[in-house]
Design a protein around this motif. Structure first.
Motif, PDB file in Angstrom:
ATOM      1  N   PRO A 177      13.582  -0.948 -19.703  1.00 62.75           N
ATOM      2  CA  PRO A 177      12.763  -1.714 -20.829  1.00 62.75           C
ATOM      3  C   PRO A 177      13.552  -2.386 -21.677  1.00 62.75           C
ATOM      4  CG  PRO A 177      12.524   0.670 -21.244  1.00 62.75           C
ATOM      5  CD  PRO A 177      13.504   0.446 -20.102  1.00 62.75           C
ATOM      6  N   THR A 178      14.690  -2.046 -22.121  1.00 57.45           N
ATOM      7  CA  THR A 178      15.478  -2.940 -23.333  1.00 57.45           C
ATOM      8  C   THR A 178      16.283  -3.904 -22.513  1.00 57.45           C
ATOM      9  OG1 THR A 178      17.192  -0.982 -22.929  1.00 57.45           O
ATOM     10  CG2 THR A 178      15.582  -0.788 -24.881  1.00 57.45           C
ATOM     11  N   GLY A 179      16.813  -3.406 -21.302  1.00 62.31           N
ATOM     12  CA  GLY A 179      17.201  -4.692 -20.736  1.00 62.31           C
ATOM     13  C   GLY A 179      16.751  -5.525 -20.370  1.00 62.31           C
ATOM     14  N   GLY A 180      15.268  -5.250 -19.855  1.00 61.05           N
ATOM     15  CA  GLY A 180      14.289  -6.210 -19.316  1.00 61.05           C
ATOM     16  C   GLY A 180      13.802  -7.001 -20.611  1.00 61.05           C
ATOM     17  N   PHE A 181      13.855  -6.629 -21.804  1.00 60.64           N
ATOM     18  CA  PHE A 181      13.416  -7.293 -22.978  1.00 60.64           C
ATOM     19  C   PHE A 181      14.487  -8.224 -23.239  1.00 60.64           C
ATOM     20  CE2 PHE A 181      14.146  -7.483 -27.579  1.00 60.64           C
ATOM     21  CZ  PHE A 181      12.664  -8.145 -27.811  1.00 60.64           C
ATOM     22  N   VAL A 182      15.788  -7.991 -23.228  1.00 61.74           N
ATOM     23  CA  VAL A 182      16.799  -8.927 -23.274  1.00 61.74           C
ATOM     24  C   VAL A 182      16.860  -9.923 -22.372  1.00 61.74           C
ATOM     25  CG1 VAL A 182      19.331  -9.182 -23.294  1.00 61.74           C
ATOM     26  CG2 VAL A 182      18.363  -7.172 -24.661  1.00 61.74           C
ATOM     27  N   LEU A 183      16.596  -9.759 -21.261  1.00 58.57           N
ATOM     28  CA  LEU A 183      16.630 -10.860 -19.890  1.00 58.57           C
ATOM     29  C   LEU A 183      15.286 -11.611 -19.938  1.00 58.57           C
ATOM     30  CD1 LEU A 183      17.711 -11.564 -17.268  1.00 58.57           C
ATOM     31  CD2 LEU A 183      16.090  -9.778 -16.221  1.00 58.57           C
ATOM     32  N   MET A 184      14.303 -11.017 -20.640  1.00 58.02           N
ATOM     33  CA  MET A 184      12.986 -11.896 -20.989  1.00 58.02           C
ATOM     34  C   MET A 184      13.490 -13.095 -21.945  1.00 58.02           C
ATOM     35  SD  MET A 184       9.594  -9.386 -20.862  1.00 58.02           S
ATOM     36  CE  MET A 184       8.545 -10.675 -21.181  1.00 58.02           C
ATOM     37  N   LEU A 185      14.142 -12.612 -23.049  1.00 57.47           N
ATOM     38  CA  LEU A 185      14.240 -13.448 -24.102  1.00 57.47           C
ATOM     39  C   LEU A 185      15.540 -14.590 -23.384  1.00 57.47           C
ATOM     40  CD1 LEU A 185      15.162 -11.009 -27.080  1.00 57.47           C
ATOM     41  CD2 LEU A 185      12.961 -12.198 -26.618  1.00 57.47           C
ATOM     42  N   LEU A 186      16.280 -14.107 -22.791  1.00 63.81           N
ATOM     43  CA  LEU A 186      17.271 -14.994 -21.771  1.00 63.81           C
ATOM     44  C   LEU A 186      16.453 -16.157 -21.232  1.00 63.81           C
ATOM     45  CD1 LEU A 186      20.130 -16.079 -21.435  1.00 63.81           C
ATOM     46  CD2 LEU A 186      20.316 -14.356 -19.630  1.00 63.81           C
ATOM     47  N   GLU A 187      15.387 -15.613 -20.142  1.00 62.17           N
ATOM     48  CA  GLU A 187      14.639 -16.290 -19.430  1.00 62.17           C
ATOM     49  C   GLU A 187      13.894 -17.544 -20.257  1.00 62.17           C
ATOM     50  OE1 GLU A 187      12.686 -15.028 -15.979  1.00 62.17           O
ATOM     51  OE2 GLU A 187      14.431 -13.801 -15.388  1.00 62.17           O
ATOM     52  N   ASP A 188      13.224 -16.909 -21.494  1.00 63.99           N
ATOM     53  CA  ASP A 188      12.534 -17.718 -22.189  1.00 63.99           C
ATOM     54  C   ASP A 188      13.358 -18.834 -22.839  1.00 63.99           C
ATOM     55  OD1 ASP A 188      10.048 -16.326 -21.572  1.00 63.99           O
ATOM     56  OD2 ASP A 188      10.062 -15.097 -23.413  1.00 63.99           O
ATOM     57  N   TYR A 189      14.715 -18.595 -23.320  1.00 62.11           N
ATOM     58  CA  TYR A 189      15.398 -19.314 -23.966  1.00 62.11           C
ATOM     59  C   TYR A 189      15.783 -20.699 -22.839  1.00 62.11           C
ATOM     60  CZ  TYR A 189      19.676 -21.486 -25.744  1.00 62.11           C
ATOM     61  OH  TYR A 189      20.568 -22.335 -26.299  1.00 62.11           O
ATOM     62  N   LEU A 190      16.316 -20.034 -21.720  1.00 67.83           N
ATOM     63  CA  LEU A 190      16.648 -21.104 -20.522  1.00 67.83           C
ATOM     64  C   LEU A 190      15.287 -21.786 -20.181  1.00 67.83           C
ATOM     65  CD1 LEU A 190      18.580 -18.767 -18.150  1.00 67.83           C
ATOM     66  CD2 LEU A 190      19.463 -20.426 -19.837  1.00 67.83           C
ATOM     67  N   ASP A 191      14.277 -21.347 -20.367  1.00 71.70           N
ATOM     68  CA  ASP A 191      12.862 -22.122 -19.917  1.00 71.70           C
ATOM     69  C   ASP A 191      12.742 -23.140 -20.803  1.00 71.70           C
ATOM     70  OD1 ASP A 191      10.707 -22.489 -18.007  1.00 71.70           O
ATOM     71  OD2 ASP A 191       9.443 -21.880 -19.756  1.00 71.70           O
ATOM     72  N   LYS A 192      12.925 -22.901 -22.015  1.00 70.75           N
ATOM     73  CA  LYS A 192      12.433 -23.962 -23.454  1.00 70.75           C
ATOM     74  C   LYS A 192      13.718 -24.949 -23.448  1.00 70.75           C
ATOM     75  CE  LYS A 192      11.532 -24.345 -27.934  1.00 70.75           C
ATOM     76  NZ  LYS A 192      11.026 -23.440 -29.380  1.00 70.75           N
ATOM     77  N   ARG A 193      14.851 -24.222 -23.442  1.00 72.18           N
ATOM     78  CA  ARG A 193      16.100 -25.099 -23.835  1.00 72.18           C
ATOM     79  C   ARG A 193      16.500 -26.115 -22.689  1.00 72.18           C
ATOM     80  NH1 ARG A 193      19.359 -28.209 -24.883  1.00 72.18           N
ATOM     81  NH2 ARG A 193      21.407 -28.073 -26.028  1.00 72.18           N
ATOM     82  N   PHE A 194      16.509 -25.831 -21.281  1.00 71.23           N
ATOM     83  CA  PHE A 194      17.027 -26.654 -20.336  1.00 71.23           C
ATOM     84  C   PHE A 194      16.133 -26.611 -19.002  1.00 71.23           C
ATOM     85  CE2 PHE A 194      20.736 -23.679 -21.841  1.00 71.23           C
ATOM     86  CZ  PHE A 194      21.612 -24.837 -22.235  1.00 71.23           C
ATOM     87  N   ILE A 195      15.380 -25.845 -18.594  1.00 71.45           N
ATOM     88  CA  ILE A 195      14.459 -26.221 -17.608  1.00 71.45           C
ATOM     89  C   ILE A 195      13.290 -27.213 -17.890  1.00 71.45           C
ATOM     90  CG2 ILE A 195      12.629 -25.119 -15.940  1.00 71.45           C
ATOM     91  CD1 ILE A 195      14.033 -22.374 -16.275  1.00 71.45           C
ATOM     92  N   SER A 196      12.621 -26.997 -19.234  1.00 72.78           N
ATOM     93  CA  SER A 196      11.692 -27.942 -19.497  1.00 72.78           C
ATOM     94  C   SER A 196      12.163 -29.456 -19.483  1.00 72.78           C
ATOM     95  CB  SER A 196      11.185 -27.523 -20.858  1.00 72.78           C
ATOM     96  OG  SER A 196      12.373 -27.614 -22.021  1.00 72.78           O
ATOM     97  N   ARG A 197      13.594 -29.546 -19.697  1.00 66.43           N
ATOM     98  CA  ARG A 197      14.201 -30.943 -19.698  1.00 66.43           C
ATOM     99  C   ARG A 197      14.369 -31.338 -18.199  1.00 66.43           C
ATOM    100  NH1 ARG A 197      18.975 -31.912 -21.741  1.00 66.43           N
ATOM    101  NH2 ARG A 197      19.472 -29.737 -22.297  1.00 66.43           N
TER     102      ARG A 197
END
Length: 232
Positions: free
Chosen positions: A173-193
């Motif tokens: 769960p803790t590693g999954g939480f960190v990975l979710m934050l990373l994927e959310d960041y990548l989605d907003k910062r890079f993928i959306s562009r």
């Protein structure tokens, strides 16, 4: 699994994405609906079934299916005394967080108030959503490891120490939480562009850079590249 998800993302027809709601529609749904318990439990059950089915290819799992159920089960769950379970570092610290992020996104996708939220460290609503997802992931992980339909009950993982240990209960769960934050960041910062190019390239960006979200999308019968707030 990721290769299969990527292939589906490229091959599924464009019509599969036509059910993506626009931002205004998402907002109205958020206000009207509560957490979707039934679909969340069904999707978690599907994922649980896939995990256990994949375990059946292992001879060590099939070998332990016989014997007295209850006594073997309690012997398995009572053997948790150490941190390390003997699995490879890649399994414990990459594979399990990946699984934790998948189950976390199952929670997010069934929470109308959380599914359209994007990465925002200053947003209490965002943090509340992802912490709820971590709690869901922790409950799922505990069930998968030591619950009634678990590795301990099906295949008696833990019967031969130290195959059952603390590491999976904590890191998933803790590693999954960190990975979710990373994927959310990548989605907003890079993928959306980058996805503005459209077509297959946009879907590839979404799937490759957000693998956990993509698998969770497949579990809810959506295209892997699906986004509730950004239809392609």
């Amino acid at each position: 699994m990721l290769a299969i998800v990527l292939l589906l993302g490229l091959l599924l027809p464009v019509s599969a994405q036509t059910d993506d709601p626009g931002p205004a529609e998402v907002t109205s749904v958020n206000v009207a609906e509560g957490f979707q318990w039934k679909s969340a439990l069904v999707q978690s059950g599907i994922f649980l079934g896939v995990q256990h089915a994949s375990r059946m290819v292992q001879a060590k799992t099939r070998r332990e299916l016989g014997g007295p159920f209850l006594s073997d089960y309690f012997e398995s769950v009572s053997s948790i005394h150490t941190w390390n379970d003997g699995d490879a570092i890649l399994t414990n610290y990459a594979g399990h967080p990946f699984l934790g992020a998948i189950t976390g996104y199952i929670q997010v996708f069934n929470d109308p108030r959380g599914r359209a939220l994007e990465f925002d460290l200053s947003s209490k609503q965002y943090w509340r959503s992802r912490l709820k997802a971590m709690a869901w992931s922790a409950a799922y992980s505990a069930q998968f490891e030591i619950g009634p339909i678990s590795e301990a009950s099906i295949g008696n993982v833990g019967k031969h120490p130290p195959t059952m240990a603390v590491v999976d209960l904590v890191v998933t769960p803790t590693g999954g939480f960190v990975l979710m934050l990373l994927e959310d960041y990548l989605d907003k910062r890079f993928i959306s562009r980058w996805e503005r190019v459209g077509g297959k390239k946009a879907r590839v960006y979404r799937v490759v850079l957000n693998p956990s979200r993509s698998v969770a999308n497949v579990i809810r019968w959506k295209r892997p590249s699906h986004r509730d707030n950004r239809p392609l």
